[in-house]
Design a protein around this motif. Structure first.
Motif, mmCIF file in Angstrom:
data_model
loop_
_atom_site.group_PDB
_atom_site.id
_atom_site.type_symbol
_atom_site.label_atom_id
_atom_site.label_comp_id
_atom_site.label_asym_id
_atom_site.label_seq_id
_atom_site.Cartn_x
_atom_site.Cartn_y
_atom_site.Cartn_z
ATOM 1 N N PRO A 218 59.212 44.844 75.288
ATOM 2 C CA PRO A 218 59.856 44.061 74.223
ATOM 3 C C PRO A 218 59.827 44.774 72.873
ATOM 4 O O PRO A 218 60.784 44.672 72.095
ATOM 5 N N LEU A 219 58.778 45.523 72.595
ATOM 6 C CA LEU A 219 58.707 46.268 71.340
ATOM 7 C C LEU A 219 59.783 47.346 71.297
ATOM 8 O O LEU A 219 60.494 47.484 70.294
ATOM 9 N N TRP B 1 62.557 47.357 73.021
ATOM 10 C CA TRP B 1 63.860 46.677 72.990
ATOM 11 C C TRP B 1 64.214 46.250 71.568
ATOM 12 O O TRP B 1 65.360 46.380 71.149
ATOM 13 N N ARG B 2 63.242 45.741 70.831
ATOM 14 C CA ARG B 2 63.516 45.314 69.454
ATOM 15 C C ARG B 2 63.764 46.502 68.530
ATOM 16 O O ARG B 2 64.524 46.395 67.574
ATOM 17 N N LEU B 3 63.134 47.648 68.791
ATOM 18 C CA LEU B 3 63.282 48.804 67.914
ATOM 19 C C LEU B 3 64.594 49.562 68.122
ATOM 20 O O LEU B 3 65.044 50.268 67.230
ATOM 21 N N THR C 87 73.559 44.959 73.022
ATOM 22 C CA THR C 87 72.838 45.013 74.289
ATOM 23 C C THR C 87 73.300 46.170 75.175
ATOM 24 O O THR C 87 72.471 46.862 75.772
ATOM 25 N N LYS D 182 71.823 49.335 73.903
ATOM 26 C CA LYS D 182 70.379 49.359 74.146
ATOM 27 C C LYS D 182 70.074 49.746 75.590
ATOM 28 O O LYS D 182 69.152 50.505 75.853
#
Length: 60
Positions: free
Chosen positions: A4-5, A7-9, A14, A17
């Protein structure tokens, strides 16, 4: 968790990403197989037995 870290950075929508994650994973696999695994095999694992059986001669 780390996913999740990461993915957020990552910047972008989408689809971008997902593409960036694929590229990052491919780079990670490349680095592991190019430098890390050979280093482990050469420095940490015992060397293989280099004995060659010379009693058997090949038949032409």
């Amino acid at each position: 968790m780390i996913f999740p870290l990461v993915w957020r950075l990552l910047p972008g929508p989408t689809a971008l990403k997902v593409l960036e994650l694929i590229v990052l994973l491919a780079a990670l696999v490349f680095v592991l197989f190019t430098w890390v695994f050979p280093w482990v095999a050469a420095d940490i694992l015992p060397p293989p037995d280099g004995t060659v059986d010379t009693s058997a001669t090949p038949t032409p």
